[in-house]
Design a protein around this motif. Structure first.
Motif, PDB file in Angstrom:
ATOM      1  N   HIS A 155       0.882  -1.175   0.000  1.00 17.69           N
ATOM      2  CA  HIS A 155       0.000   0.000   0.000  1.00 17.69           C
ATOM      3  C   HIS A 155       0.915   1.219   0.000  1.00 17.69           C
ATOM      4  CE1 HIS A 155      -2.989   2.922   1.420  1.00 17.69           C
ATOM      5  NE2 HIS A 155      -3.925   2.027   1.138  1.00 17.69           N
ATOM      6  N   ILE A 156       0.522   2.289  -0.677  1.00 20.97           N
ATOM      7  CA  ILE A 156       1.455   3.420  -0.781  1.00 20.97           C
ATOM      8  C   ILE A 156       1.517   4.253   0.497  1.00 20.97           C
ATOM      9  CG2 ILE A 156       1.359   3.586  -3.302  1.00 20.97           C
ATOM     10  CD1 ILE A 156      -0.524   5.963  -3.034  1.00 20.97           C
ATOM     11  N   ILE A 157       0.496   4.162   1.355  1.00 16.58           N
ATOM     12  CA  ILE A 157       0.515   4.915   2.610  1.00 16.58           C
ATOM     13  C   ILE A 157       0.881   4.011   3.778  1.00 16.58           C
ATOM     14  CG2 ILE A 157      -0.927   6.239   4.222  1.00 16.58           C
ATOM     15  CD1 ILE A 157      -0.345   7.754   1.679  1.00 16.58           C
ATOM     16  N   GLN A 316      -1.977  14.575 -11.767  1.00 21.72           N
ATOM     17  CA  GLN A 316      -2.557  15.379 -10.686  1.00 21.72           C
ATOM     18  C   GLN A 316      -2.417  14.683  -9.330  1.00 21.72           C
ATOM     19  OE1 GLN A 316      -6.081  16.733 -13.585  1.00 21.72           O
ATOM     20  NE2 GLN A 316      -6.765  16.432 -11.496  1.00 21.72           N
ATOM     21  N   CYS A 317      -2.165  13.393  -9.359  1.00 24.83           N
ATOM     22  CA  CYS A 317      -2.209  12.550  -8.148  1.00 24.83           C
ATOM     23  C   CYS A 317      -1.348  13.102  -7.014  1.00 24.83           C
ATOM     24  CB  CYS A 317      -1.739  11.150  -8.520  1.00 24.83           C
ATOM     25  SG  CYS A 317      -1.690  10.031  -7.126  1.00 24.83           S
ATOM     26  N   ILE A 318      -1.916  13.059  -5.794  1.00 25.65           N
ATOM     27  CA  ILE A 318      -1.141  13.479  -4.615  1.00 25.65           C
ATOM     28  C   ILE A 318      -0.813  12.264  -3.733  1.00 25.65           C
ATOM     29  CG2 ILE A 318      -1.916  15.882  -4.587  1.00 25.65           C
ATOM     30  CD1 ILE A 318      -3.966  15.079  -2.426  1.00 25.65           C
ATOM     31  N   ARG A 319      -0.981  11.064  -4.280  1.00 25.02           N
ATOM     32  CA  ARG A 319      -0.582   9.808  -3.608  1.00 25.02           C
ATOM     33  C   ARG A 319      -1.216   9.637  -2.227  1.00 25.02           C
ATOM     34  NH1 ARG A 319       1.163   9.708  -8.187  1.00 25.02           N
ATOM     35  NH2 ARG A 319       3.280   9.196  -8.864  1.00 25.02           N
ATOM     36  N   CYS A 320      -2.538   9.782  -2.187  1.00 26.88           N
ATOM     37  CA  CYS A 320      -3.219   9.605  -0.900  1.00 26.88           C
ATOM     38  C   CYS A 320      -3.632   8.159  -0.671  1.00 26.88           C
ATOM     39  CB  CYS A 320      -4.448  10.513  -0.832  1.00 26.88           C
ATOM     40  SG  CYS A 320      -5.757   9.984  -1.949  1.00 26.88           S
ATOM     41  N   GLY A 321      -3.793   7.401  -1.738  1.00 23.72           N
ATOM     42  CA  GLY A 321      -4.159   5.986  -1.607  1.00 23.72           C
ATOM     43  C   GLY A 321      -5.657   5.741  -1.444  1.00 23.72           C
ATOM     44  N   ALA A 322      -6.485   6.810  -1.453  1.00 20.13           N
ATOM     45  CA  ALA A 322      -7.930   6.603  -1.236  1.00 20.13           C
ATOM     46  C   ALA A 322      -8.548   5.736  -2.324  1.00 20.13           C
ATOM     47  CB  ALA A 322      -8.644   7.950  -1.168  1.00 20.13           C
ATOM     48  N   CYS A 323      -8.062   5.878  -3.562  1.00 25.41           N
ATOM     49  CA  CYS A 323      -8.631   5.069  -4.653  1.00 25.41           C
ATOM     50  C   CYS A 323      -8.385   3.582  -4.400  1.00 25.41           C
ATOM     51  CB  CYS A 323      -8.055   5.498  -6.000  1.00 25.41           C
ATOM     52  SG  CYS A 323      -6.261   5.494  -6.075  1.00 25.41           S
ATOM     53  N   MET A 324      -7.243   3.273  -3.783  1.00 23.11           N
ATOM     54  CA  MET A 324      -6.936   1.872  -3.480  1.00 23.11           C
ATOM     55  C   MET A 324      -7.869   1.363  -2.386  1.00 23.11           C
ATOM     56  SD  MET A 324      -2.923   2.665  -3.367  1.00 23.11           S
ATOM     57  CE  MET A 324      -2.435   1.192  -2.559  1.00 23.11           C
ATOM     58  N   PRO A 345      -5.884   1.301  -8.313  1.00 28.59           N
ATOM     59  CA  PRO A 345      -6.268   2.155  -9.454  1.00 28.59           C
ATOM     60  C   PRO A 345      -5.178   3.152  -9.858  1.00 28.59           C
ATOM     61  CG  PRO A 345      -8.096   1.928  -7.949  1.00 28.59           C
ATOM     62  CD  PRO A 345      -6.943   1.272  -7.277  1.00 28.59           C
ATOM     63  N   ILE A 346      -4.526   3.799  -8.875  1.00 26.12           N
ATOM     64  CA  ILE A 346      -3.482   4.756  -9.266  1.00 26.12           C
ATOM     65  C   ILE A 346      -2.338   4.025  -9.967  1.00 26.12           C
ATOM     66  CG2 ILE A 346      -2.562   4.800  -6.870  1.00 26.12           C
ATOM     67  CD1 ILE A 346      -2.105   7.456  -9.605  1.00 26.12           C
ATOM     68  N   GLY A 347      -2.015   2.837  -9.474  1.00 23.20           N
ATOM     69  CA  GLY A 347      -0.957   2.047 -10.118  1.00 23.20           C
ATOM     70  C   GLY A 347      -1.331   1.669 -11.536  1.00 23.20           C
ATOM     71  N   CYS A 377     -11.386  10.302  -5.243  1.00 19.21           N
ATOM     72  CA  CYS A 377     -10.105  10.953  -5.530  1.00 19.21           C
ATOM     73  C   CYS A 377     -10.170  12.437  -5.128  1.00 19.21           C
ATOM     74  CB  CYS A 377      -9.753  10.836  -7.012  1.00 19.21           C
ATOM     75  SG  CYS A 377      -8.201  11.674  -7.380  1.00 19.21           S
ATOM     76  N   PRO A 378      -9.300  12.877  -4.226  1.00 22.62           N
ATOM     77  CA  PRO A 378      -9.418  14.243  -3.702  1.00 22.62           C
ATOM     78  C   PRO A 378      -9.007  15.325  -4.690  1.00 22.62           C
ATOM     79  CG  PRO A 378      -7.474  13.189  -2.803  1.00 22.62           C
ATOM     80  CD  PRO A 378      -8.195  12.146  -3.589  1.00 22.62           C
ATOM     81  N   VAL A 379      -8.421  14.933  -5.822  1.00 22.05           N
ATOM     82  CA  VAL A 379      -8.077  15.953  -6.813  1.00 22.05           C
ATOM     83  C   VAL A 379      -8.810  15.689  -8.131  1.00 22.05           C
ATOM     84  CG1 VAL A 379      -5.868  16.738  -5.876  1.00 22.05           C
ATOM     85  CG2 VAL A 379      -5.932  14.660  -7.242  1.00 22.05           C
ATOM     86  N   GLY A 380      -9.884  14.903  -8.029  1.00 21.00           N
ATOM     87  CA  GLY A 380     -10.805  14.724  -9.147  1.00 21.00           C
ATOM     88  C   GLY A 380     -10.206  14.088 -10.391  1.00 21.00           C
ATOM     89  N   ILE A 381      -9.315  13.127 -10.222  1.00 15.47           N
ATOM     90  CA  ILE A 381      -8.780  12.434 -11.411  1.00 15.47           C
ATOM     91  C   ILE A 381      -9.861  11.468 -11.906  1.00 15.47           C
ATOM     92  CG2 ILE A 381      -6.966  10.899 -12.286  1.00 15.47           C
ATOM     93  CD1 ILE A 381      -5.149  11.927 -10.095  1.00 15.47           C
ATOM     94  N   PRO A 382     -10.227  11.555 -13.178  1.00 18.51           N
ATOM     95  CA  PRO A 382     -11.284  10.647 -13.680  1.00 18.51           C
ATOM     96  C   PRO A 382     -10.706   9.249 -13.931  1.00 18.51           C
ATOM     97  CG  PRO A 382     -10.506  12.065 -15.446  1.00 18.51           C
ATOM     98  CD  PRO A 382      -9.709  12.442 -14.232  1.00 18.51           C
ATOM     99  N   ILE A 383     -10.428   8.536 -12.855  1.00 13.02           N
ATOM    100  CA  ILE A 383      -9.698   7.264 -12.973  1.00 13.02           C
ATOM    101  C   ILE A 383     -10.411   6.260 -13.889  1.00 13.02           C
ATOM    102  CG2 ILE A 383      -8.621   5.358 -11.676  1.00 13.02           C
ATOM    103  CD1 ILE A 383      -8.462   7.300  -9.284  1.00 13.02           C
ATOM    104  N   PRO A 384     -11.739   6.060 -13.737  1.00 14.13           N
ATOM    105  CA  PRO A 384     -12.368   5.068 -14.629  1.00 14.13           C
ATOM    106  C   PRO A 384     -12.187   5.415 -16.111  1.00 14.13           C
ATOM    107  CG  PRO A 384     -13.828   5.599 -12.821  1.00 14.13           C
ATOM    108  CD  PRO A 384     -12.690   6.575 -12.747  1.00 14.13           C
TER     109      PRO A 384
HETATM  110  S1  SF4 Z   1      -7.293   8.843  -4.924  1.00 11.26           S
HETATM  111 FE1  SF4 Z   1      -6.494  10.218  -6.534  1.00 11.26          FE
HETATM  112  S2  SF4 Z   1      -4.889  11.394  -5.528  1.00 11.26           S
HETATM  113 FE2  SF4 Z   1      -5.290   9.634  -4.202  1.00 11.26          FE
HETATM  114  S3  SF4 Z   1      -3.804   8.072  -4.863  1.00 11.26           S
HETATM  115 FE3  SF4 Z   1      -5.667   7.700  -5.997  1.00 11.26          FE
HETATM  116  S4  SF4 Z   1      -5.399   8.823  -7.921  1.00 11.26           S
HETATM  117 FE4  SF4 Z   1      -3.895   9.622  -6.467  1.00 11.26          FE
END
Ligand code: SF4
Length: 489
Positions: A155-157, A316-324, A345-347, A377-384
């Motif tokens: 996990h990144i965090i 844009q990612c700030i590496r929070c790990g919430a998407c995971m 998902p970020i990976g 995602c806290p910075v609104g990256i449209p991951i899907p």
């Molecule tokens: S939720 Fe968004 S900002 Fe956080 S790790 Fe995933 S892609 Fe990056």
């Protein structure tokens, strides 16, 4: 985990996933940890509108910075240099490791202490330094446990989230001289801290990651909870920070909203214990701090993601790990199964740029596209959407244009059978006579369903039995209804 471990290769995603799914302890650990993290995050964002407003601000700040990335990097280098820091540019992992090695040799360093840094994982710093006789000691407690055990972050965090306290007790007893076996968490932390204190004193070089870089002030911003980041960046004589080129923001004012989004999304904390803002090496009138500060700015595929407008939002990612934490696939298979530095998902969206789409082609398919990752995602990256674009890029090669250059490995997942099937489909749909014939034949092809074995038919009920089961259920219901006594009129 017991027995065989998943391998660090995204090509092995499916085999790795099977290995993890067969381990009930690991599945329980991941599930429990993800539930804990998602509940903590939800408690920090009780109001959807408030979250949406903050997220819009965060997205705007990151997009504004990316739109001016080349200028901001130039400004950052200028400010950092004015403040006495040294800036190095690394095109890839090999270049970054060469800079580390050169600095270690110049300072006669045989030991480095390292705060948590996913970018240092990305370049394989520990292995590279060890190969040249320099020990790189992890000081983040989770990373330290993994290093002792020869394991990888999942996990990144929270890198050691897949370990139980019993695992940690065994690892410490086996690897830390004088440490007895204990499952008391406070005692385990105290053992780890005692072991690391000596390393901080011995090391000539301290290494850290960076959460944000501020171009306006020339500052390195580090967010952490354990205090090891502060020790790594202040006790040794030399501090080397490494981060990706995309981490720069324009102004110091931009840090507060990003910081609050990061901590709430990552660990469900309103603030972390430490927020370090580094502005240069020790000054003459200061009693502590490093005498040299170096910053390594790593590209390693980020420029490629930047050049392709359809993939730029990834940065844009700030590496929070919430998407995971919110991904139903990650919650079941955990981070080790992905075989990449950044799992989940970020990976899946960043790894094709850091490596290539050929070796990572399965990652964008490791998603149910439920949309949870994009929502949190806290910075609104449209991951899907990015996952869909990568799936498409894996299967098709379009002519490269200046705004849309080819992604390395594009088209690697192209399947001849699939191409043929879609061509046939197009032909049939374009001709009404063919369509009419196909419509008559197609239902009869269902008879083949039981003969064709595939990943799909192994895990799903074929259409015909499902229909039969439905008919039987409805018949049983009407029989029961007929037998039920009627209420008196
Ligand atoms: S939720 Fe968004 S900002 Fe956080 S790790 Fe995933 S892609 Fe990056």
């Amino acid at each position: 985990m017991s027995g065989e471990r998943p391998v660090a290769d995204p090509r092995a995603l499916k085999d790795n996933a099977k290995l993890v799914l067969a381990d009930p302890v690991l599945r329980r650990n991941f599930r429990g940890a993800m539930d804990f993290l998602t509940e903590r995050r939800a408690a920090q964002f009780p109001d959807d509108e408030g979250f949406a407003r903050l997220r819009d601000l965060g997205r705007h700040i990151r997009q504004h910075a990316l739109a001016r990335l080349p200028q901001l990097l130039v400004q950052l280098e200028q400010r950092l240099t004015e403040q006495g820091m040294h800036v190095h540019w690394a095109a890839d992992a090999a270049a970054a490791n060469a800079i580390f090695l050169d600095l270690a040799r110049r300072h006669d360093a045989t030991t480095m202490v390292k705060g948590k840094s996913m970018v240092s994982e990305e370049i394989g710093l520990n292995h590279e330094m060890a190969a040249h006789g320099v020990a790189c000691i992890e000081t983040d407690m989770g990373e330290y446990i993994l290093q002792l055990d020869g394991d990888r972050p999942s996990h990144i965090i929270m890198p050691a989230i897949h370990k139980t306290k019993e695992d940690v007790a065994k690892i410490f007893a086996a690897h830390i001289p004088g440490a007895g076996y204990t499952e008391d968490v406070e005692e385990l932390i105290a053992i780890g801290r005692r072991a690391l204190r000596g390393e901080f004193r011995r090391a000539r070089i301290g290494v850290s990651g960076v959460n944000f870089l501020v171009a306006e002030t020339g500052s390195l911003v580090l967010v952490e909870n354990e205090g090891n980041g502060r020790l790594s960046t202040t006790v040794p004589d030399v501090h080397i920070a490494i981060t990706g080129i995309e981490k720069v923001v324009e102004k110091l004012d931009h840090i507060a909203p990003l910081f609050t989004l990061l901590t709430r999304s990552a660990t469900g904390q309103a603030v972390t214990t430490y927020l370090n803002v580094i502005g240069g090496p020790r000054r003459d009138d200061e009693k502590d701090g490093p005498r040299e500060v170096h910053l390594i700015l790593l590209d390693n595929g980020r420029t490629q993601a930047y050049r392709e407008e359809r993939f730029r939002e990834t940065l844009q990612c700030i590496r929070c790990g919430a998407c995971m934490n919110h991904c139903p696939v990650y919650a079941r298979i955990g981070g080790l199964a992905y075989g990449t530095t950044y799992p989940g998902p970020i990976g899946a969206i960043i790894s094709p740029h850091l490596a290539d789409l050929d070796s990572t082609r399965d990652l964008p398919t490791a998603s149910s596209l439920c949309g949870a990752c994009g929502e949190v995602c806290p910075v609104g990256i449209p991951i899907p959407e990015l996952l869909m674009r990568l799936r498409e890029a894996g299967r098709h090669t379009h002519p490269a244009t200046p705004r849309q250059p080819l992604l390395k490995g594009q088209g690697a997942a192209r399947s001849v059978t699939e191409v043929f099937a879609w061509k046939a489909w197009r032909l049939i749909y374009a001709h009404s006579a063919l369509y009419a014939i196909f419509a008559r034949i197609a239902p009869r092809l269902r008879a083949l369903a039981g003969l064709v074995r595939s990943g799909w038919t192994d895990t799903r009920t074929p259409l015909r039995p499902a229909r039969r089961a439905l008919r039987e259920t409805l018949a049983a219901r009407s029989r029961n209804a007929a037998r039920r006594p009627h209420p008196p009129a």
